[in-house]
Design a protein around this motif. Structure first.
Motif, PDB file in Angstrom:
ATOM      1  N   TYR A  41      -3.333   0.424  -5.601  1.00  0.00           N
ATOM      2  CA  TYR A  41      -4.378   0.354  -6.634  1.00  0.00           C
ATOM      3  C   TYR A  41      -3.831   0.365  -8.060  1.00  0.00           C
ATOM      4  O   TYR A  41      -4.350   1.056  -8.930  1.00  0.00           O
ATOM      5  CB  TYR A  41      -5.420   1.463  -6.428  1.00  0.00           C
ATOM      6  N   GLY A  42      -2.779  -0.428  -8.275  1.00  0.00           N
ATOM      7  CA  GLY A  42      -2.300  -0.564  -9.643  1.00  0.00           C
ATOM      8  C   GLY A  42      -0.803  -0.413  -9.761  1.00  0.00           C
ATOM      9  O   GLY A  42      -0.039  -0.839  -8.894  1.00  0.00           O
ATOM     10  N   SER A  43      -0.386   0.206 -10.837  1.00  0.00           N
ATOM     11  CA  SER A  43       1.034   0.391 -11.127  1.00  0.00           C
ATOM     12  C   SER A  43       1.635   1.464 -10.223  1.00  0.00           C
ATOM     13  O   SER A  43       0.943   2.099  -9.422  1.00  0.00           O
ATOM     14  CB  SER A  43       1.206   0.815 -12.584  1.00  0.00           C
ATOM     15  N   ALA A  44       2.937   1.681 -10.404  1.00  0.00           N
ATOM     16  CA  ALA A  44       3.594   2.764  -9.677  1.00  0.00           C
ATOM     17  C   ALA A  44       2.964   4.109 -10.007  1.00  0.00           C
ATOM     18  O   ALA A  44       2.853   4.990  -9.137  1.00  0.00           O
ATOM     19  CB  ALA A  44       5.092   2.781 -10.019  1.00  0.00           C
ATOM     20  N   GLU A  92      -1.552  -7.776  -7.839  1.00  0.00           N
ATOM     21  CA  GLU A  92      -2.984  -7.612  -8.065  1.00  0.00           C
ATOM     22  C   GLU A  92      -3.525  -8.861  -8.769  1.00  0.00           C
ATOM     23  O   GLU A  92      -2.835  -9.417  -9.629  1.00  0.00           O
ATOM     24  CB  GLU A  92      -3.246  -6.388  -8.956  1.00  0.00           C
ATOM     25  N   PRO A  93      -4.744  -9.338  -8.452  1.00  0.00           N
ATOM     26  CA  PRO A  93      -5.579  -8.851  -7.355  1.00  0.00           C
ATOM     27  C   PRO A  93      -5.040  -9.318  -6.010  1.00  0.00           C
ATOM     28  O   PRO A  93      -4.588 -10.450  -5.868  1.00  0.00           O
ATOM     29  CB  PRO A  93      -6.943  -9.476  -7.653  1.00  0.00           C
ATOM     30  N   LYS A  94      -5.076  -8.453  -5.048  1.00  0.00           N
ATOM     31  CA  LYS A  94      -4.532  -8.736  -3.724  1.00  0.00           C
ATOM     32  C   LYS A  94      -5.423  -9.703  -2.965  1.00  0.00           C
ATOM     33  O   LYS A  94      -6.583  -9.927  -3.328  1.00  0.00           O
ATOM     34  CB  LYS A  94      -4.374  -7.448  -2.933  1.00  0.00           C
ATOM     35  N   LYS A  95      -4.889 -10.235  -1.883  1.00  0.00           N
ATOM     36  CA  LYS A  95      -5.655 -11.072  -0.964  1.00  0.00           C
ATOM     37  C   LYS A  95      -5.519 -10.511   0.439  1.00  0.00           C
ATOM     38  O   LYS A  95      -4.579  -9.765   0.735  1.00  0.00           O
ATOM     39  CB  LYS A  95      -5.153 -12.525  -1.004  1.00  0.00           C
TER      40      LYS A  95
END
Length: 318
Positions: free
Chosen positions: A91-94, A119-122
């Motif tokens: 859900y974002g950065s490290a 991001e955005p993932k598939k």
């Protein structure tokens, strides 16, 4: 395993076992409760199916971390077996990934997998998947590991690579990524997404040091035996058992619409309830729920004063 052992410890033992563990794969508390009642040692929450069943949306990272964690907490709370969850990209950065791990641990989940997509993932297997750089992926996974070690060292961190199906990817890229993550991070398990044959599964497992597993698409054909998968080193084999919960309900709904009467529902219910007393009879599923009606009644008898008990008895008999 002892019931007093932590869920994270029990899940870790499954991933370290030399035998492949069949892990039922669903999305609702009742699915986990079914898996537990049937005798399986753990349950996996599908990220993709959860977006459809819970959010009614495509598997494109639409649901936020807090929404997914809240959903998985409900599932984890509903059973005594360990629950393993899909945590998308963290859900974002490290930095976000650190918090993601912390929140899943607080929610009582026993382990998660985190992928190396941008991001955005598939959804796995979709066209247009792009991966983050090696350095960013390594940072993401090590952030997850640091959060794990600070809160619960038994919490299982799985690094998923979509290197097989990503743009410019393939079997070699998937293996390269898996080996890299094993060498450069402290993740517990490597997970290969979207392979298209069981021979490819055998190859990636042979090339990956340490615990690993792979998901083969439906095009791969029948699943090898558990003995064969164990020989290859497949740590877990997911079992997506809830398709009848879509297809059969849809068929019944179409029959209902075509009839324009309640006869299809009446006929189905009559056949279902005729099984009462048989091992496969579960009614509307209330046999799985925790706490059960019997649990609640026992607590009421323990905690309520006698006059409250009489009121309760009068209420249920009115």
């Amino acid at each position: 395993m002892p019931a007093t052992e932590k869920k994270t410890t029990r899940l870790r033992a499954l991933f370290e076992s030399p035998q492949t563990t069949i892990m039922p794969f669903g999305t609702l508390p009742i699915h986990a409760q079914m898996a537990e009642r049937a005798g399986f040692p753990a349950f996996e929450v599908s990220g993709g199916m959860s977006t459809w069943w819970v959010g009614g949306v495509a598997d494109v990272g639409w649901l936020t971390m807090s929404e997914v964690v809240a959903h998985c907490k409900t599932i984890a709370d509903s059973v005594d077996i360990p629950v393993f969850c899909d945590a998308d990209t963290g859900y974002g950065s490290a930095i976000n990934t650190r918090r993601t791990v912390q929140e899943f641990i607080r929610a009582g989940v026993a382990g998660i997998h985190i992928e190396d997509q941008e991001e955005p993932k598939k959804a796995g297997g979709q066209a247009g998947i792009k991966l983050v750089s090696d350095a960013e992926a390594i940072g993401r996974f090590n952030a997850a590991v640091d959060a794990r070690d600070e809160m619960d060292e038994d919490f299982v961190i799985v690094a998923r690579t979509d290197g097989y199906g990503a743009e410019g990817g393939g079997l070699e890229e998937a293996i390269r990524r898996g080996v890299l993550y094993r060498q450069e991070t402290g993740v517990d398990v490597i997970f290969y997404e979207g392979l298209r044959s069981w021979e490819e599964v055998r190859i990636v497992l042979a090339e990956t040091p340490g615990p690993a597993y792979a998901i083969a698409s439906r095009h791969a054909g029948p699943t090898p035996s558990i003995a064969q998968l164990s020989e290859w080193g497949q740590m877990i084999q997911i079992a997506p058992f809830i398709l009848p919960g879509v297809l059969e309900v849809w068929r019944l709904l179409l029959q209902l619409r075509e009839a324009g009467e309640l006869a299809p529902i009446d006929e189905y219910n009559s056949a279902a309830f005729s099984l009462a007393g048989q091992p496969d009879y579960v009614g509307f599923g209330d046999v799985f729920i925790k706490p059960s009606y019997e649990d609640v009644r026992r607590w009421e008898e323990k905690y309520y004063p006698p006059e409250k008990q009489r009121d309760y008895e009068n209420t249920i008999h009115d």
